[in-house]
Design an enzyme around this catalytic site. Structure first.
Site, PDB file in Angstrom:
ATOM      1  CD  GLN A   1      41.684  34.892  35.212  1.00 38.98           C
ATOM      2  OE1 GLN A   1      41.549  35.785  34.166  1.00 38.98           O
ATOM      3  NE2 GLN A   1      41.590  35.742  36.370  1.00 38.98           N
TER       4      GLN A   1
ATOM      5  N   GLY B   1      37.557  39.083  35.412  1.00 37.05           N
ATOM      6  CA  GLY B   1      38.329  38.591  34.220  1.00 37.05           C
ATOM      7  C   GLY B   1      38.183  37.253  34.332  1.00 37.05           C
TER       8      GLY B   1
ATOM      9  NE  ARG C   1      42.919  39.792  44.628  1.00 40.54           N
ATOM     10  CZ  ARG C   1      42.069  39.001  45.288  1.00 40.54           C
ATOM     11  NH1 ARG C   1      41.759  39.035  46.443  1.00 40.54           N
ATOM     12  NH2 ARG C   1      41.058  38.230  44.638  1.00 40.54           N
TER      13      ARG C   1
ATOM     14  NE  ARG D   1      41.850  41.974  34.044  1.00 37.22           N
ATOM     15  CZ  ARG D   1      41.586  41.070  34.989  1.00 37.22           C
ATOM     16  NH1 ARG D   1      40.390  41.299  36.003  1.00 37.22           N
ATOM     17  NH2 ARG D   1      42.641  40.120  35.429  1.00 37.22           N
TER      18      ARG D   1
ATOM     19  CG  ASP E   1      44.803  37.219  42.926  1.00 42.40           C
ATOM     20  OD1 ASP E   1      45.245  37.694  41.958  1.00 42.40           O
ATOM     21  OD2 ASP E   1      44.041  36.070  42.995  1.00 42.40           O
TER      22      ASP E   1
ATOM     23  NE  ARG F   1      39.135  27.651  38.709  1.00 36.84           N
ATOM     24  CZ  ARG F   1      39.748  29.003  38.682  1.00 36.84           C
ATOM     25  NH1 ARG F   1      39.009  29.958  39.397  1.00 36.84           N
ATOM     26  NH2 ARG F   1      40.668  29.134  37.884  1.00 36.84           N
TER      27      ARG F   1
ATOM     28  CE  LYS G   1      37.831  37.931  43.310  1.00 41.22           C
ATOM     29  NZ  LYS G   1      38.058  38.085  42.069  1.00 41.22           N
ATOM     30  CB  SER G   2      39.442  30.857  42.383  1.00 41.88           C
ATOM     31  OG  SER G   2      40.132  32.111  42.116  1.00 41.88           O
TER      32      SER G   2
HETATM   33  C1  S3P Z   1      42.236  33.254  39.030  1.00 41.97           C
HETATM   34  C2  S3P Z   1      43.736  33.368  38.200  1.00 41.97           C
HETATM   35  C3  S3P Z   1      44.499  34.289  38.568  1.00 41.97           C
HETATM   36  C4  S3P Z   1      44.220  35.505  39.543  1.00 41.97           C
HETATM   37  C5  S3P Z   1      42.595  35.750  39.593  1.00 41.97           C
HETATM   38  C6  S3P Z   1      41.827  34.703  39.709  1.00 41.97           C
HETATM   39  C7  S3P Z   1      41.445  32.324  38.718  1.00 41.97           C
HETATM   40  O1  S3P Z   1      44.618  35.139  37.301  1.00 41.97           O
HETATM   41  O2  S3P Z   1      45.052  36.674  39.706  1.00 41.97           O
HETATM   42  O3  S3P Z   1      42.365  36.768  40.721  1.00 41.97           O
HETATM   43  O4  S3P Z   1      40.366  32.130  39.497  1.00 41.97           O
HETATM   44  O5  S3P Z   1      41.821  31.430  38.178  1.00 41.97           O
HETATM   45  P1  S3P Z   1      45.412  34.835  36.019  1.00 41.97           P
HETATM   46  O6  S3P Z   1      45.047  33.189  35.652  1.00 41.97           O
HETATM   47  O7  S3P Z   1      45.340  35.814  35.031  1.00 41.97           O
HETATM   48  O8  S3P Z   1      46.998  34.673  36.626  1.00 41.97           O
END
Ligand code: S3P
Length: 678
Positions: free
Chosen positions: A169, A94, A389, A122, A316, A27, A22-23
């Site tokens: 993030q 987020g 989750r 958030r 996570d 990106r 997902k991350s």
């Molecule tokens: C993520 C960073 C994490 C993670 C989120 C995805 C990302 O959050 O919990 O599920 O893709 O950069 P934080 O950067 O707020 O810790």
């Protein structure tokens, strides 16, 4: 609200691949959209969260073609972003909101970012403050610095910034802003967080420098498009890794999963708890992200202590760790994890509440929890609290309860892991069980070629709907096309128009040579007008005459001609060169568009279909008609192996359409945000 009922299982067994990361998917879409030149992304995660990012960049003027749900072609032909007509919807994500804010902060146009009820709570102050230092004009409309966010045009400059929270993030938001800023942006992390943005920047030609705990990025670099393979999401694999490790007798192999060390903190914790895990790294394809396979064997685990320094690399995975801590002997302490309180829900409070419902003694701490393991797990009814989750973590624990458990509000699972519950059934070795009793066979799987492996996917998205006579497919197809705002095509109309013209010429199908000559001489024109297929034969439209008794009596024989069907294939396929379509018929998913990803087969109880046909004034036996359709040598009626099967008996047309829209979303079809279904 969807809920899922889970029966206990003795073990988890199988070999799987998990959906794309997902991350990285977020990106990759973002960076490919900023790059010069095309990028093909393979292994994209078509989950709700990532589809929001995809739609946003389409709205910002980037050409994104969905080749299949996990393959995207991305090209920014303008070499810049264009202002979006409306607010950009970040849904539940987020990550999307914080990262895209970094990109939009330095543009010459105004943007507004909105999200769902969970995202609206958030904190965004963590990006607003440093972005303002870079010169951004950014404002949160919510109380306490929460979304929606408004970004006004601004010119940015690089800054030196020490992150107050270890957040990938925030780091990524500032790096993306830094790309478009004058000078150098330097970010100091309190402890290392996931480094996908840095790796991807390097992949797209803008390599940041790492100096100790700092990352430096030169502004104004040009990104170059480059194909990318996205590995499986370790955080999705985590549910199977933790569940398998904690259930004695289990054994699961997970292939092609991302093994970036900034993500795999869970493995270290599980090994400390006594888990049996073998890791083998696979050769990368030059995409800069390590991946490999994991073999996990189940056994008895013991409790452990997880401290602040470990948190960023397993943030996570804490919900599932909390869940399986209940299966380990002794206490598990999770500390320094206050960030969990500002995730998709307050994951400390919600997990504590759910664990207690399962009968597990747990102490809530401001920054974590203490779970006492080794007690019997009571079957329970729990809520996901709208958090994917939490839903999946509790599903894993429910596998070891003393009876059936129920997880409420599980729709959110689609934000990161579409298909999770089907895998749960499969790996716990039970046959597929319906969600909410809906009879659906949805083969949501890894990409695979069309039946012969040679057919090219249609240029535009095509929804193929097949089914027997009076299954309701025409009504459903028309309504679905309206809801999606795309063209409706009844393939049968073409056969009817040809039959009408043949009758006019006094030609019988049985006289093969005369029939073929007559069709060859016809000028058959198929065009989409008013979002619907129209057919002209020699310049004339049959209109109502296409449904005359004479046409009714002859059309099935005309349509059975293998020669004619073959001749019409290019005509049907050409329609998808210029229009997105819902096309219905008997062989659309199997023969006309075998390579489309969006296929349905609609059926209903024969008695119900018989009644529907009587109402339409047709009197021939449904059994005979079905037999004709199914046994004819040319393109017989079949349910394609990868079609979603829908039994419409007892369902209203609107319900069927809603089900189809849900399935289309899960398969990555670009469904409008609020499709209109009356
Ligand atoms: C993520 C960073 C994490 C993670 C989120 C995805 C990302 O959050 O919990 O599920 O893709 O950069 P934080 O950067 O707020 O810790």
């Amino acid at each position: 609200m969807k809920s899922f009922s889970i029966a206990p299982t003795a073990r988890l067994v199988g070999e799987i691949m998990v959906p794309g990361d997902k991350s990285i998917s977020h990106r990759a879409v973002m960076l490919a959209s900023l790059a010069h030149g095309p990028t093909e992304l393979t292994g994209f995660l078509p989950s709700e969260d990532c589809l929001c990012t995809l739609r946003a960049f389409q709205a910002l003027g980037v050409d994104i073609e969905i080749r299949d749900p996990t393959t995207l072609s991305i090209e920014n032909r303008w070499s810049r972003l264009c202002p979006a007509m409306e607010a950009l919807d970040c849904g539940n994500s987020g990550t999307m909101m914080r990262l895209i804010a970094g990109i939009l902060a330095g543009q010459t146009f105004h943007s507004r970012l909105v999200g769902d009820a969970s995202l609206a709570k958030r904190p965004m102050g963590r990006i607003i403050e440093p972005l303002e230092k870079m010169g951004a004009h950014i404002r949160a409309e919510g109380e306490r610095g929460t979304p929606p966010l408004i970004l006004e045009p601004a010119e940015l400059h690089g800054i030196d910034y020490e992150l107050p929270v270890a957040s990938a993030q925030v780091k990524s938001c500032l790096l993306l802003a830094g790309l478009n800023a004058k000078g150098v942006t330097r970010i100091l992390e309190p402890s290392p967080t996931r480094d996908h943005t840095e790796r991807l920047l390097a992949h797209f030609d803008a390599r940041p420098l790492r100096e100790g705990r700092s990352i430096l990025l030169q502004g104004g670099l040009t990104l170059g498009g480059r194909d990318l393979f996205i590995p499986g999401d370790f955080s999705s694999a985590a549910f199977w890794i933790a569940g398998t490790a904690a259930i004695p007798g289990s054994e699961i192999r997970i292939r092609s999963v991302g093994l970036n060390p900034t993500r795999t903190g869970l493995l270290n914790v599980l090994l400390r708890m006594g888990a049996q895990i073998e890791e083998s790294v696979e050769e990368g394809r030059g995409e800069g992200e390590p991946r490999g396979s994991l073999l996990i064997r189940g056994g008895k685990l013991r409790g452990t202590k997880i401290e602040k320094a470990e948190i960023p690399n397993l943030i996570d995975e804490l919900p599932v760790l909390g869940a399986i801590a209940a299966l380990a002997e002794g206490e598990t302490h999770i500390r320094g994890a206050e960030e969990l309180r500002v995730k998709e829900c307050d994951r400390i409070r919600c997990m504590v509440e759910n664990l207690r419902r399962f009968g597990i003694p747990v102490e809530e701490l401001p920054d974590g929890m203490i779970v006492e393991g080794g007690r019997p797990i009571r079957a329970a009814r729990v809520s996901s609290f709208g958090d994917h989750r939490v839903a999946m973590a509790c599903s894993i624990l429910a596998l070891q309860a003393d009876g059936r458990s129920r997880i409420d509000d599980v729709g959110c699972v689609d934000t990161s892991y579409p298909g999770f519950f089907r895998y749960l059934e499969k790996l716990s070795q039970r046959s597929a069980e319906a969600v909410e009793g809906w009879k659906e066979v949805l083969s949501w799987t890894q990409p695979r070629p069309g039946p012969a492996g040679t057919e090219k996917a249609p240029r535009r998205p095509v929804v193929a709907i097949d089914g027997p006579s009076a299954s309701g497919k025409s009504t459903v197809a028309r309504l679905l096309a309206q809801a999606l705002g795309i063209a409706y095509c009844n393939s049968g109309l073409v056969y009817r128009a040809i039959t009408w013209a043949l009758i006019g010429k006094g030609v019988a199908v049985e006289r093969e040579l005369v029939f073929k000559t007559a069709v060859r001489q016809m000028k058959i024109e198929c065009r989409i007008e008013g979002n619907e297929l129209h057919v002209w034969i020699d310049g004339k439209e049959p209109g109502q005459e296409a449904r005359s008794p004479a046409v009714n009596a002859m059309v099935s024989r005309v349509a059975a001609s293998a020669w004619l069907r073959k001749r019409l294939l290019p005509t049907f396929r050409k329609l998808a060169d210029e229009h997105s379509l819902v096309m219905e018929g008997r062989d659309i998913g199997t023969t006309v568009f075998p390579a489309t990803w969006y296929k349905f087969y609609i059926d209903a109880d024969p008695k119900v279909r018989e009644q529907r046909r009587k109402k339409q004034g047709e009197t021939d036996s449904i059994e005979d008609r079905d037999w004709e359709d199914r046994s004819r040598p040319a393109a017989p009626l079949r349910c394609a192996a990868d079609a979603v099967f829908l039994d419409s008996t007892g369902m209203s047309v609107e319900d069927v359409v809603r089900r189809m829209i849900e399935a289309l979303r899960r398969r990555g079809f670009p469904v409008p945000k609020r499709p209109y279904v009356p």
